[in-house]
Design an enzyme around this catalytic site. Structure first.
Site, PDB file in Angstrom:
ATOM      1  N   ARG A 252       7.849 -41.306-127.968  1.00  0.00           N
ATOM      2  CA  ARG A 252       6.891 -41.673-129.023  1.00  0.00           C
ATOM      3  C   ARG A 252       7.720 -42.018-130.258  1.00  0.00           C
ATOM      4  O   ARG A 252       8.604 -42.842-130.192  1.00  0.00           O
ATOM      5  CB  ARG A 252       5.909 -40.524-129.276  1.00  0.00           C
ATOM      6  CG  ARG A 252       5.005 -40.237-128.093  1.00  0.00           C
ATOM      7  CD  ARG A 252       4.309 -38.926-128.253  1.00  0.00           C
ATOM      8  NE  ARG A 252       5.302 -37.868-128.394  1.00  0.00           N
ATOM      9  CZ  ARG A 252       5.040 -36.594-128.546  1.00  0.00           C
ATOM     10  NH1 ARG A 252       3.806 -36.194-128.620  1.00  0.00           N
ATOM     11  NH2 ARG A 252       6.008 -35.698-128.651  1.00  0.00           N
TER      12      ARG A 252
ATOM     13  N   SER B 201       0.039 -32.900-126.948  1.00  0.00           N
ATOM     14  CA  SER B 201      -0.854 -31.889-126.380  1.00  0.00           C
ATOM     15  C   SER B 201      -1.150 -30.807-127.418  1.00  0.00           C
ATOM     16  O   SER B 201      -2.283 -30.347-127.548  1.00  0.00           O
ATOM     17  CB  SER B 201      -0.217 -31.242-125.152  1.00  0.00           C
ATOM     18  OG  SER B 201       0.048 -32.202-124.173  1.00  0.00           O
TER      19      SER B 201
END
Ligand code: PNS
Length: 164
Positions: free
Chosen positions: A95, A133
């Site tokens: 990311r 998450s």
């Protein structure tokens, strides 16, 4: 020619749309992907979902890929797991730049232990660049919603955990 197989390891507590996006992208490069939920057998119960719950949810949300994607869990070294399932490649999603240092360290350590196992990085879609998450767990725990960031089925499971 033999099928190409890659292992996509992670904690997946739980799997997000960003993870699924990496699986989808991985399938454009590899014939088969084995999603592998890593857990520490000496610290069972440390995550929000048990390894079995994570595996079951990933199986559901990746069913659209048919038998090209299998889901499993493992405890112990990732490179040992790769050897066990005869996979020569590890997939990791990248990311923001913040991921780089950690990923670099892991790749080098894995390469040190298993020079025959290559790690490849795939860039998540920009829609998923800033999700994780842990952030999604926090948002749902605090009563928020994360539409499009986490599969609907998994959002429901998160809500069950936090607001039974
Ligand atoms: O989703 P995560 O938490 O970023 O995934 C990290 C993971 C599971 C890939 C990493 O912790 C791992 O490979 N764990 C297995 C144990 C291991 O092999 N440790 C040495 C890695 S250098």
């Amino acid at each position: 020619m033999e099928d190409t197989l890659a292992v996509y390891p992670g904690s997946f507590d739980p799997m997000t749309c960003g993870h699924l996006d990496i699986v989808r992208r991985g399938l454009t490069v590899f014939d088969r992907i084995r999603v592998a939920v890593a857990y520490n057998k000496d610290k069972v119960g440390s995550g929000l979902f048990t390894p079995d719950e994570r595996v079951a949810m990933i199986r559901e949300v990746s069913s659209e890929f048919g038998d090209r994607v299998t889901v499993d869990s493992f405890s112990g070294l990732l490179v040992e797991y790769c050897r066990k399932v005869k996979a020569g490649t590890i997939i990791r999603g990248l990311r923001a730049v913040a991921d780089f240092e950690y990923e670099f360290q892991m790749t080098m350590m894995n390469r040190h232990m298993a020079p025959d196992v290559e790690t490849v990085f795939l860039m998540a879609d920009q829609d998923h660049f800033y999700t994780s998450s842990s952030l999604i767990r926090e948002v749902i725990a605090l009563g928020g919603h994360a539409p499009k960031l986490v599969p609907e089925l998994i959002e429901k499971e998160l809500i069950k955990k936090f607001r039974p």
